[in-house]
Design a protein around this motif. Structure first.
Motif: not given
Length: 292
Positions: A46-50, A63-64, A68-73, A89-97
């Motif tokens: 994770i390079e950057h997260a909010s 870590e989990a 998840q981020l490492s397996t997808s763009t 990370a990225g768009d706050p409307s993205g899929p949820a973990v």
């Protein structure tokens, strides 16, 4: 990992944090924000997260999330088990973990006890920068700050974090996952269990503090007792904006705001909150929350 903290909204943390953000709460010897940054920075991918400022995210959930981020763009959002957004990370409307129950929004002051438990209970190395009397007994991991002294007869069971320039004892008992700030005095025959005691606070002799959060520059008169267990064994409830809230805690003492002073032999009912700069008379029983 680089974190951006997003200001929290709708916090109900009275009597703590009236003029400072939730992220400045003392947790395990430093601030909540520093603890969160340390946990996140140990995670790769994770390079950057909010992150919401009043969100607590366990290391395992970071870590989990990173895996998840490492397996997808794609951009991902980390949500609590209750569906609250904690970080993204990225768009706050993205899929949820979905995170575990160890990660959650901090909306009430008693939740700091849970965060402190998570961190302090996992300490695995001593860090003794102060002086420990050979007549003290320690059965656990202790972080002791510079200039602090643990006097004869002190017993520590479980892990404990003690700040700088503190005087602990003589003959007091610290147990559970307890954090004590800088320049504190824990007096003769005091017992503190699974609690946070803020900077510059003094817990007078013959007192008991259990499952509580004590603010900064608080003075407990001798014999001040916090009760932390209901007779019926049910979870404690606490009043927030006129409504009783289930704290989820079977054991819960008091939340005490900065600058509060109690008279000798004060008894505090479980789950009560004492506002900043409030005070009690000798032999007083605190049955309801005290305003400032």
């Amino acid at each position: 990992m680089e974190l951006t903290f997003i200001p929290a909204k709708g916090e109900q943390l009275w009597p703590l944090h009236q003029n400072t953000p939730c992220s400045q709460q003392l947790i395990a010897g430093t601030t909540l924000r520093n603890q969160q940054t340390q946990q996140a920075s140990s995670v790769s991918h994770i390079e950057h997260a909010s992150q919401i400022e009043n969100a607590w995210i366990s290391r395992a959930d970071w870590e989990a999330f990173a895996r998840q981020l490492s397996t997808s763009t794609a951009c991902f959002v980390l949500k609590s088990a209750d569906g609250d957004i904690l970080a993204w990370a990225g768009d706050p409307s993205g899929p949820a973990v979905t995170a575990s129950d160890d990660s959650f929004l901090i909306l009430f002051p008693w939740q700091f006890i849970q965060v402190n438990e998570q961190i302090v209970s996992k300490l695995d190395q001593n860090n003794h920068s102060g002086d420990i009397s050979p007549a003290a007994h320690i059965d656990g991991i202790v972080h002791l700050g510079k200039g602090s002294r643990i006097l004869p007869g002190v017993v520590i069971e479980g892990n404990c974090v003690i700040g700088e320039n503190c005087k602990i004892g003589p003959n007091c008992y610290l147990r559970g996952s307890t954090t004590i700030g800088d320049q504190c005095h824990i007096g003769q025959a005091v017992e503190i269990k699974n609690s946070i005691v803020g900077h510059g606070s003094s817990i007078g002799h013959l007192s008991y503090v259990g499952d509580s959060v004590i603010g900064n520059h608080v003075n407990f008169g001798a014999g001040t007792i916090t009760s932390n267990l209901r007779h019926d064994g049910l979870n404690h409830r606490s009043t927030v904006k006129g409504s009783l809230i289930d704290t989820g805690r079977r054991k819960f003492g008091a939340i005490v705001g900065d600058g509060t002073h109690t008279g000798i032999h004060t008894a505090i009912y479980p789950g009560r909150k004492l506002g900043p700069n409030s005070s009690t008379r000798p032999n007083e029983t605190v049955q309801r929350d005290l305003e400032s």
